[in-house]
Design an enzyme around this catalytic site. Structure first.
Site, PDB file in Angstrom:
ATOM      1  N   LYS A 149       0.849  -1.189   0.000  1.00 41.57           N
ATOM      2  CA  LYS A 149       0.000   0.000   0.000  1.00 41.57           C
ATOM      3  C   LYS A 149       0.887   1.242   0.000  1.00 41.57           C
ATOM      4  O   LYS A 149       1.830   1.337   0.777  1.00 41.57           O
ATOM      5  CB  LYS A 149      -0.943  -0.017   1.202  1.00 41.57           C
ATOM      6  CG  LYS A 149      -2.024  -1.089   1.084  1.00 41.57           C
ATOM      7  CD  LYS A 149      -3.007  -1.007   2.229  1.00 41.57           C
ATOM      8  CE  LYS A 149      -4.153  -1.997   2.025  1.00 41.57           C
ATOM      9  NZ  LYS A 149      -5.052  -1.601   0.917  1.00 41.57           N
ATOM     10  N   ASP A 179      -0.867  -0.535  -4.263  1.00 42.15           N
ATOM     11  CA  ASP A 179      -2.259  -0.115  -4.106  1.00 42.15           C
ATOM     12  C   ASP A 179      -2.271   1.300  -3.554  1.00 42.15           C
ATOM     13  O   ASP A 179      -1.851   1.539  -2.423  1.00 42.15           O
ATOM     14  CB  ASP A 179      -2.979  -1.068  -3.148  1.00 42.15           C
ATOM     15  CG  ASP A 179      -4.447  -0.724  -2.963  1.00 42.15           C
ATOM     16  OD1 ASP A 179      -4.924   0.235  -3.606  1.00 42.15           O
ATOM     17  OD2 ASP A 179      -5.126  -1.410  -2.171  1.00 42.15           O
ATOM     18  N   GLU A 205      -3.270  -0.522  -8.062  1.00 44.57           N
ATOM     19  CA  GLU A 205      -4.703  -0.477  -7.796  1.00 44.57           C
ATOM     20  C   GLU A 205      -5.143   0.952  -7.546  1.00 44.57           C
ATOM     21  O   GLU A 205      -4.497   1.696  -6.809  1.00 44.57           O
ATOM     22  CB  GLU A 205      -5.047  -1.334  -6.567  1.00 44.57           C
ATOM     23  CG  GLU A 205      -4.751  -2.804  -6.742  1.00 44.57           C
ATOM     24  CD  GLU A 205      -5.122  -3.611  -5.511  1.00 44.57           C
ATOM     25  OE1 GLU A 205      -6.036  -3.196  -4.754  1.00 44.57           O
ATOM     26  OE2 GLU A 205      -4.479  -4.645  -5.288  1.00 44.57           O
ATOM     27  N   ASP A 230     -10.513  -1.053  -8.193  1.00 44.68           N
ATOM     28  CA  ASP A 230     -10.909  -1.698  -6.953  1.00 44.68           C
ATOM     29  C   ASP A 230     -12.131  -0.971  -6.390  1.00 44.68           C
ATOM     30  O   ASP A 230     -13.280  -1.338  -6.650  1.00 44.68           O
ATOM     31  CB  ASP A 230      -9.725  -1.680  -5.986  1.00 44.68           C
ATOM     32  CG  ASP A 230     -10.033  -2.336  -4.650  1.00 44.68           C
ATOM     33  OD1 ASP A 230     -11.150  -2.833  -4.467  1.00 44.68           O
ATOM     34  OD2 ASP A 230      -9.149  -2.349  -3.776  1.00 44.68           O
ATOM     35  N   LYS A 257     -14.047  -7.905  -4.670  1.00 42.88           N
ATOM     36  CA  LYS A 257     -14.233  -8.143  -3.245  1.00 42.88           C
ATOM     37  C   LYS A 257     -15.703  -8.476  -3.036  1.00 42.88           C
ATOM     38  O   LYS A 257     -16.547  -7.577  -3.011  1.00 42.88           O
ATOM     39  CB  LYS A 257     -13.829  -6.910  -2.442  1.00 42.88           C
ATOM     40  CG  LYS A 257     -12.336  -6.607  -2.531  1.00 42.88           C
ATOM     41  CD  LYS A 257     -11.971  -5.346  -1.780  1.00 42.88           C
ATOM     42  CE  LYS A 257     -10.456  -5.123  -1.816  1.00 42.88           C
ATOM     43  NZ  LYS A 257     -10.066  -3.818  -1.249  1.00 42.88           N
TER      44      LYS A 257
END
Length: 350
Positions: A149, A179, A205, A230, A257
């Site tokens: 991240k 991400d 992402e 995402d 997700k």
């Protein structure tokens, strides 16, 4: 048939940083079905601040489900259109109720033959020393795909950290994903993507904030680094609207997700459209307990997957549900020797 529900607060072992802030707890809800002495359980993985159904009246909707559980599954799912996490919990609960074993929802080699699902190792935001410590740990644990991240600390320091990995391992040895969680401004995004692309990354992402489809389309067309959508998928409920998004933006990947995009049914819709436009995809959990993670992993194992998936979040909590799920050598396994607590569902009911 009867239905009950119960709230559960998951506690992180250590605060976990994202560009949206630091996570210390995660709220979730269990939906339990009982019919003629058989039980089924599903997890409604509400994600405060991110879920489309993080709205007033969430618990009231669960109460409505419990009072109307004798409706058909399709009728219930239609009524829950604006509550994707409850849709997924309901799908799980019915699969669990109707299965020979309440936690073996899909008969795949993942469940029956100890075949792993390759997953990425997740690196949480923090100071550079903490992030490097996590990376070292993931490498020692045998991961060949690492997801980091970015966007909350100094960009140059993040680049230096990624470069230090690349100095040791080339792209054939370690796959790197990043991400941004929408952290880049539209003005700086392309330049940052160009810088990141020099590091032989797999993908990034959600580089910019959601809802900017024309700008995202331009970015996906010009990017030197594959972009995966995402958060952009959250709240896009109708099949027609889903196709409009992917047809217009043409991302290189999408990330599914199930708790955030309408469960199995909603995710399958995204997959069908993505494949129509030659867009790649993979599945990621959203900080569910092991009940939800188990369902996501088993469903994922039934799909034709060829990329590392994002299913390694089960060990983040101090009070997770004990399960046969285990992570080793960069893979998620369903252990044939570890059993679920045989009284788990009954205990959840009390």
């Amino acid at each position: 048939m009867k239905a009950t529900y119960k709230k559960h607060i998951l506690n992180f072992k250590r605060p976990s940083g994202t560009s949206r802030g630091t996570l210390r707890t995660k709220e979730t809800w269990f939906l339990i079905l009982e019919d003629k002495g058989k039980y089924g359980v599903g997890e409604c993985g509400l994600f405060r601040g991110l879920s489309y159904d993080d709205v007033p009246g969430y618990e009231e909707k669960l109460k409505w489900v419990s009072e109307n559980i004798t409706l058909s599954l399709q009728q219930l799912l239609n009524e829950l259109k604006h509550f994707p996490s409850i849709q997924f919990g309901l799908e799980q609960a019915f699969l669990s109720l109707n299965a020979d074993h309440p936690y073996k929802l899909f008969q795949t080699p993942f469940v029956n033959a100890y075949k792993p699902i390759t997953i990425n190792g997740l690196i949480w935001m923090g100071d550079i020393d903490f992030m490097y410590e996590q990376i070292q740990q993931k490498l020692n644990e045998g991961f060949f795909c690492i997801k980091m991240k970015i966007g909350a600390v100094d960009f140059d320091k993040e680049i230096a950290l990624l470069q230090s990995i690349r100095n040791r391992f080339d792209k054939d040895e370690i796959e790197l994903r990043v991400d941004a969680n929408g952290a880049f401004s539209t003005v700086e995004a392309l330049d940052k993507l160009r810088t990141l692309s020099t590091l032989d990354l797999h993908s990034i992402e959600q580089p910019i904030k959601v809802g900017q489809w024309p700008l995202l389309k331009d970015l996906c067309a010009r990017t030197p680094l594959p972009i995966a959508l995402d958060e952009e998928l959250i709240g896009v409920l109708d099949v027609t609207r889903k196709e409009e998004l992917l047809q217009m933006v043409q991302p290189q990947y999408i990330i599914l997700k199930p708790s955030l995009v309408g469960g199995i049914k909603g995710s399958q819709e995204w997959i069908s459209i993505a494949e129509k436009y030659n867009i790649g995809w993979w599945v990621t959990s959203a900080l569910e307990s092991n009940i939800g993670l188990n369902a996501i992993a088993q469903w994922t194992s039934s799909l034709p997957i060829n990329l590392p998936q994002g299913l390694g979040t089960g060990a983040l909590f101090t009070n997770n549900i004990d399960s046969p799920l285990e992570v080793k050598d960069g893979g998620l396994y369903y252990s044939p020797i570890t059993e679920w607590d045989e009284n788990l569902i009954e205990n959840l009911c009390t």
